[in-house]
Design an enzyme around this catalytic site. Sequence first.
Site, PDB file in Angstrom:
ATOM      1  CE  LYS A 196      -4.352  -2.301   2.424  1.00 14.48           C
ATOM      2  NZ  LYS A 196      -5.155  -2.048   3.483  1.00 14.48           N
ATOM      3  CE1 TYR A 233      -9.855  -3.774   0.598  1.00 15.16           C
ATOM      4  CE2 TYR A 233      -9.219  -0.302  -0.546  1.00 15.16           C
ATOM      5  CZ  TYR A 233      -8.838  -1.708  -0.096  1.00 15.16           C
ATOM      6  OH  TYR A 233      -7.799  -2.184   0.855  1.00 15.16           O
ATOM      7  CG  PHE A 283     -13.461   1.828   7.264  1.00 13.48           C
ATOM      8  CD1 PHE A 283     -12.862   1.966   6.533  1.00 13.48           C
ATOM      9  CD2 PHE A 283     -13.806   1.482   8.260  1.00 13.48           C
ATOM     10  CE1 PHE A 283     -12.612   0.217   5.534  1.00 13.48           C
ATOM     11  CE2 PHE A 283     -14.286   0.037   8.054  1.00 13.48           C
ATOM     12  CZ  PHE A 283     -13.517  -0.638   6.461  1.00 13.48           C
ATOM     13  NE  ARG A 298      -6.999 -12.111   5.263  1.00  8.64           N
ATOM     14  CZ  ARG A 298      -7.104 -11.411   4.722  1.00  8.64           C
ATOM     15  NH1 ARG A 298      -7.344 -10.525   4.063  1.00  8.64           N
ATOM     16  NH2 ARG A 298      -8.434 -10.849   6.090  1.00  8.64           N
ATOM     17  CB  THR A 347      -7.906  -6.164   9.754  1.00  7.73           C
ATOM     18  OG1 THR A 347      -8.022  -7.189   8.704  1.00  7.73           O
ATOM     19  CG2 THR A 347      -8.243  -5.289   8.619  1.00  7.73           C
ATOM     20  NE  ARG A 369      -2.285  -5.562   7.515  1.00  6.93           N
ATOM     21  CZ  ARG A 369      -3.561  -6.362   6.676  1.00  6.93           C
ATOM     22  NH1 ARG A 369      -4.308  -6.984   7.415  1.00  6.93           N
ATOM     23  NH2 ARG A 369      -4.253  -5.949   5.057  1.00  6.93           N
ATOM     24  CG  ASN A 405      -4.313  -2.155   6.740  1.00  9.52           C
ATOM     25  OD1 ASN A 405      -3.902  -1.854   5.697  1.00  9.52           O
ATOM     26  ND2 ASN A 405      -4.936  -3.135   7.247  1.00  9.52           N
ATOM     27  CG  HIS A 428      -5.332  -6.017  -0.815  1.00  5.22           C
ATOM     28  ND1 HIS A 428      -6.427  -6.420   0.173  1.00  5.22           N
ATOM     29  CD2 HIS A 428      -5.458  -6.738  -1.463  1.00  5.22           C
ATOM     30  CE1 HIS A 428      -6.890  -7.093  -0.311  1.00  5.22           C
ATOM     31  NE2 HIS A 428      -6.132  -7.578  -1.225  1.00  5.22           N
ATOM     32  CD  GLU A 458      -8.823  -9.177  -3.751  1.00  4.80           C
ATOM     33  OE1 GLU A 458      -7.511  -9.214  -3.241  1.00  4.80           O
ATOM     34  OE2 GLU A 458      -9.869  -8.581  -3.061  1.00  4.80           O
TER      35      GLU A 458
END
Length: 161
Positions: free
Chosen positions: A20, A60, A68, A96, A102, A113, A123, A126, A137
């Site tokens: 990100k 998203y 948010f 993951r 998250t 993270r 964070n 992704h 995706e």
Amino acid sequence: NLSSDTDFSGIKERTLIAVKPDAVQRRLVGEIIKRFEQRGFQLVGLKMLQASDKLLSQHYVSLQRKAFYSSLLYYMTSGPVVAMVWEGPNVVRSSRLMVGDTDPATAAPGTIRGDYCLHISRNVVHASDSVEGAQREISLWFHPSELVDWDVCDQKNIYHL
Ligand code: IDP
């Protein structure tokens, strides 16, 4: 015998990992790539891009009603993103776990993270959350011609086939 307790049927499984904008700014691109390479996963797609609102609204789509959502789009368009496709057995679930919760406040130390960030709205990375989600995706972020099907020469050291 590894194959008796682990399902390696999805060796060609793929996932979308995106570094990100906060992580690009913080020079964490190499660190994040390193973790997936060293784990044994195979990089099959990689590009830097300035993500558009259109791409992110599709990416998203399930979060559009969240409070948010607009700040999430602002964050994700605040600078370039490094998008990657990684391949390997159980890569969706494993990545993951490598990425962590998250919310960095509850992400375990040792996860990306848990090691590199503090706040849920910054964070750093992704990772797709299901095999079907990953396929959706990947097709949003990459044209099929941008994905490279290549053979790892020492695969027998990584997978028990
Ligand atoms: P994930 O990225 O771990 O799959 P999702 O629930 O799909 O988590 O949320 C997508 C992204 O939206 C998160 O990574 C985070 O950047 C942001 N986000 C999620 N929940 C919140 C929140 O409560 N406040 C601010 N941002 C959030």
